[in-house]
Design a protein around this motif. Structure first.
Motif, mmCIF file in Angstrom:
data_model
loop_
_atom_site.group_PDB
_atom_site.id
_atom_site.type_symbol
_atom_site.label_atom_id
_atom_site.label_comp_id
_atom_site.label_asym_id
_atom_site.label_seq_id
_atom_site.Cartn_x
_atom_site.Cartn_y
_atom_site.Cartn_z
ATOM 1 N N LEU A 107 0.815 -1.222 0.000
ATOM 2 C CA LEU A 107 0.000 0.000 0.000
ATOM 3 C C LEU A 107 0.841 1.261 0.000
ATOM 4 O O LEU A 107 1.779 1.401 0.782
ATOM 5 C CB LEU A 107 -0.889 0.016 1.258
ATOM 6 C CG LEU A 107 -1.710 1.310 1.458
ATOM 7 C CD1 LEU A 107 -2.834 1.424 0.438
ATOM 8 C CD2 LEU A 107 -2.262 1.399 2.866
ATOM 9 N N ARG A 108 0.483 2.168 -0.888
ATOM 10 C CA ARG A 108 0.982 3.541 -0.773
ATOM 11 C C ARG A 108 -0.214 4.459 -0.599
ATOM 12 O O ARG A 108 -1.193 4.373 -1.356
ATOM 13 C CB ARG A 108 1.775 3.957 -2.009
ATOM 14 C CG ARG A 108 2.048 5.464 -2.003
ATOM 15 C CD ARG A 108 3.103 5.880 -2.954
ATOM 16 N NE ARG A 108 4.402 5.352 -2.568
ATOM 17 C CZ ARG A 108 5.528 5.656 -3.220
ATOM 18 N NH1 ARG A 108 5.494 6.448 -4.272
ATOM 19 N NH2 ARG A 108 6.670 5.168 -2.812
ATOM 20 N N HIS A 109 -0.117 5.324 0.401
ATOM 21 C CA HIS A 109 -1.247 6.196 0.693
ATOM 22 C C HIS A 109 -0.728 7.540 1.194
ATOM 23 O O HIS A 109 0.328 7.611 1.807
ATOM 24 C CB HIS A 109 -2.142 5.542 1.759
ATOM 25 C CG HIS A 109 -3.548 6.052 1.749
ATOM 26 N ND1 HIS A 109 -3.880 7.288 2.253
ATOM 27 C CD2 HIS A 109 -4.700 5.508 1.293
ATOM 28 C CE1 HIS A 109 -5.188 7.475 2.097
ATOM 29 N NE2 HIS A 109 -5.712 6.411 1.517
ATOM 30 N N SER A 110 -1.496 8.582 0.916
ATOM 31 C CA SER A 110 -1.054 9.916 1.332
ATOM 32 C C SER A 110 -1.257 10.149 2.828
ATOM 33 O O SER A 110 -0.724 11.109 3.383
ATOM 34 C CB SER A 110 -1.810 10.979 0.546
ATOM 35 O OG SER A 110 -3.190 10.773 0.700
ATOM 36 N N MET A 111 -2.045 9.287 3.472
ATOM 37 C CA MET A 111 -2.289 9.475 4.902
ATOM 38 C C MET A 111 -1.334 8.631 5.728
ATOM 39 O O MET A 111 -1.274 7.411 5.552
ATOM 40 C CB MET A 111 -3.722 9.064 5.263
ATOM 41 C CG MET A 111 -4.804 9.818 4.520
ATOM 42 S SD MET A 111 -4.838 11.551 4.966
ATOM 43 C CE MET A 111 -5.604 11.432 6.573
ATOM 44 N N ALA A 112 -0.641 9.281 6.646
ATOM 45 C CA ALA A 112 0.217 8.539 7.577
ATOM 46 C C ALA A 112 -0.665 7.605 8.390
ATOM 47 O O ALA A 112 -1.737 7.987 8.853
ATOM 48 C CB ALA A 112 0.946 9.514 8.499
ATOM 49 N N GLY A 113 -0.235 6.358 8.520
ATOM 50 C CA GLY A 113 -0.992 5.409 9.338
ATOM 51 C C GLY A 113 -1.947 4.534 8.546
ATOM 52 O O GLY A 113 -2.485 3.562 9.090
#
Lengths: 313, 200
Positions: A107-113
């Protein structure tokens, strides 16, 4: 302790031994990727899904090749062409990918966590491929591997990280990993991009790049995220390049055998000149190759205990 | 641990390897195109010893390769954590070479099956032969060795321990009865007993 995790969320919670085991496993993986026929039967029947909410060339393709060369099947979910455009939320998307039969979700996501949330939501093994400004553990692992190839031990190595430390997940994961393996870390960049109190992690802050590189073994050059320029965190790209860009003049000050790293993609002429990026001391392309080896090692180590993980303690 | 029965001491191991080295050169009518490939862990020092003996006889230094079969094991989903993988190091190409695989103990045959696959992924050898120090029976696959140091009768409840100077500080082979079955015996022990002893 042997590596037996089902999820890799960050380097912050890995032990030095676990990191070393991944790096040691990457050595035979690198031998595999230098073969004429790069194909193993190890993960036959496994499916690795990549779920990327942010653009990526290296990381996503590198995970895909790592999975394929280990014998797994891959499915790539890119947000621009997925049901997310129709309003599907993150958890539903994740559950759909699990229902499609994925054993791993990268997963790559802009939200930390976000990877933590994913790991709690699905039974799949989860690998964080970058979450906001938080961590990018596989990038740090490939950087560590590249350094180990060169120096064999990281103990006492002087590593300078230059650039936008504040917004960089690469910097954070590198700091955790480097310190665990005994390197000393110095960060440098515009004071507005150095998080206050970062010394508490165990790194040294040096505002002057030229002072920072004088006795360095390694310089890891971060990408300047051009989009942040509008937020007024530093006056101009030209000034940034003058003060913190890696160029011929900086390399003259640095020790002759300095190793130059950059996670890519580079903004040539901003954080690094084309000349410096293609200097013989630059290992930027080696980093890309090593990224596949390290990700193969990780997929292999995380696949222990059978698909459902019933053998995992 | 249970009782131990001696199978071979240092002198016996040396004599057996000496005979195997002669069998290899005799059957291949020399050493042209030959390569010895040791299977990690204890096949590697054995291959090197055979190469040294062949060098004495034939005045030719045979290339010795190292094969790690971990990625090819068929029991990876049955064990945890994953076994340690080490590098495969083959000097030059395997294509058109006559390869003698070397291992310490031939048991279920699964290690050899994995080794054959691993070798084939590197090219197309002209022929592959198998040399083992000990054949202890209990095959689970249709595999046999071409050069056997010693065939022994064992029960499945016994382990054959091979100790070599290079890896263990002494040359000794013995059979040991497992007093209690191991905590989690793999249904298909792929690697030889020596491998199971663990290198960690």
């Amino acid at each position: 302790m042997r590596f037996s995790r089902r999820c890799l969320l960050g380097l912050e919670d890995l032990t030095a031994e676990e990191i070393e085991e991944i790096l040691e496993t990457a050595v035979p993986c690198k031998e595999i990727i230098q073969r004429e026929v790069k194909k193993l039967p190890t993960l036959r029947g496994w499916t690795v899904a990549t779920l990327f909410y942010e653009p990526s060339t290296r990381t996503r393709n590198s995970f895909e090749l790592a999975a394929k060369w280990l014998g797994a099947d891959t499915v790539n979910v890119t947000i621009a062409t997925s049901s997310v455009q129709k309003g599907e939320n993150f958890i539903d998307t994740a559950k759909t990918i699990q229902a499609l039969g994925a054993d791993f979700i990268v997963l790559r996501h802009s939200m930390a966590g976000a990877p933590w949330l994913l790991a709690r939501t699905v039974d799949c093994r989860v690998i964080n491929a970058g979450d906001g400004a938080h961590e990018h553990p596989t990038q740090a692992l490939l950087d560590l591997f590249t350094l180990k190839e060169r120096f064999s031990s990281l103990a006492g190595l002087k590593v300078v990280i230059v650039g936008d430390i504040m917004h960089s997940r690469v910097a954070k994961s590198n700091i955790y990993g480097l310190l665990k393996l005994g390197a000393t870390v110095r960060v440098t960049g515009p004071p507005s991009l150095i998080p206050p109190g970062i010394e508490r992690l165990g790194v040294q802050v040096v505002n002057d790049l030229r002072e920072a590189v004088q006795d360095a073994d390694v310089i890891n050059v971060l990408r300047i995220q051009l989009e942040r320029q509008e937020k007024g965190l530093f006056p101009s790209l030209r000034e940034y390049a003058r003060l913190y860009g890696i160029n011929r003049e900086v390399l003259r000050i640095a020790p002759r055998d300095l190793v130059i790293m950059h996670p890519g993609p580079t903004n040539l002429g901003v954080e690094i000149t084309e000349e410096a990026a293609s200097d013989p001391r630059s290992v930027i392309t080696t980093q890309v190759t090593n990224g596949v080896a390290v990700r193969m090692a990780l997929l292999y180590l995380m696949s222990g205990g059978g698909k459902s993980g019933e053998l995992l303690s | 641990m249970g009782t131990k029965r001696l199978v071979m001491d240092e002198d016996a191991i040396r004599r057996v390897l000496y005979r195997l080295s002669h069998e290899i050169t005799e059957e291949n009518k020399g050493v042209d195109g030959l390569m010895l490939v040791g299977i990690r862990t204890r096949g590697v020092p054995l291959a090197k010893r055979l190469a040294a003996m062949i060098k004495e006889q034939e005045k030719v230094e045979l290339p010795v390769g190292i094969l790690d079969i971990t990625f090819y094991r068929d029991d990876l989903t049955l064990i945890s954590p994953q076994p340690v993988v080490r590098s495969t190091e083959i000097p030059g190409r395997v294509t058109d070479r006559k390869i003698v695989l070397v291992d310490d103990v031939l048991y279920t045959g699964r290690t050899i099956r994995a080794a054959l696959d691993a070798l084939m992924d590197l090219g197309r050898p002209r022929a592959i032969k198998l040399a083992v120090l000990i054949d202890r029976g209990h095959r689970q696959l249709p595999i046999r060795a071409d050069y056997v140091g010693k065939t022994i009768t064992t029960s499945a409840g016994e382990t054959v321990q091979v100790l070599l100077k290079e890896t263990d500080g002494e040359d000794l082979i013995y059979i040991e009865e497992m007093s209690s079955p191991k905590m989690d015996p793999p249904p298909f022990p792929c690697a030889g007993e020596a491998e199971e002893r663990g290198e960690e």
